[in-house]
Design a protein around this motif. Structure first.
Motif: not given
Length: 158
Positions: A48-51, A56-59, A66-70
């Motif tokens: 996650i640190e790399r990706f 941008a910051r998550f809302k 959604k980021f995790i799933c996609k």
């Protein structure tokens, strides 16, 4: 394609290595799943640190899931999560109908009792990724028929 095969082989060797050490008395048998989950947690934190270094910051929480799933799932398992559900009260269910780490085992119910040891690393992977994004969670996995599985993420409110 070669990197996927290497990941699958490495994962299978990790699982078998942890369980072989338990048989030899180095680790209690009940701690094997915890050990695999802790390995996944650390890997999830690093990935996650790399990706996310250039994103941008998550809302909100849903945006992170959604980021995790996609993006996260696509990078690790070469496909998106098939279904994401939420009750909007901190519980998310991620469903993968053809989970890569289970497709090698069987497509039926023959090896269903062995599925949990092959899902522990991934539960840790999700929990570690969320932890690095500031979300404390409990992740559990459920398999009713292989290779489909569901990961339930319960967000821990501070």
């Amino acid at each position: 394609m070669a990197d996927e095969a290497l990941f699958l082989l490495l994962h299978n060797e990790m699982v078998s290595g942890v369980y072989k050490s338990a048989e030899q008395g180095e680790v209690e048998n009940g701690r094997c799943i915890t050990k695999l989950e802790n390995m996944g947690f650390r890997v999830g934190q690093g990935l996650i640190e790399r990706f996310t270094k250039d994103t941008a910051r998550f809302k909100d929480e849903l945006d992170i899931m959604k980021f995790i799933c996609k993006d996260f799932w696509t990078t690790v398992f070469k496909k998106q999560i098939d279904n994401l559900r939420t009750n909007h009260q901190g519980i998310y269910v991620l469903q993968d109908n053809k989970f890569r780490l289970l497709t090698q085992l069987s497509a039926g119910k023959q090896y269903l009792e062995h599925a949990s040891k092959y899902l522990a690393f991934t539960c840790g992977l999700i929990r570690g990724g969320l932890s690095n994004l500031g979300i404390k969670s409990i992740v559990t996995a459920e398999v009713s028929s292989m290779p489909a599985c569901k990961f339930q993420v319960m967000i821990q409110k501070l």
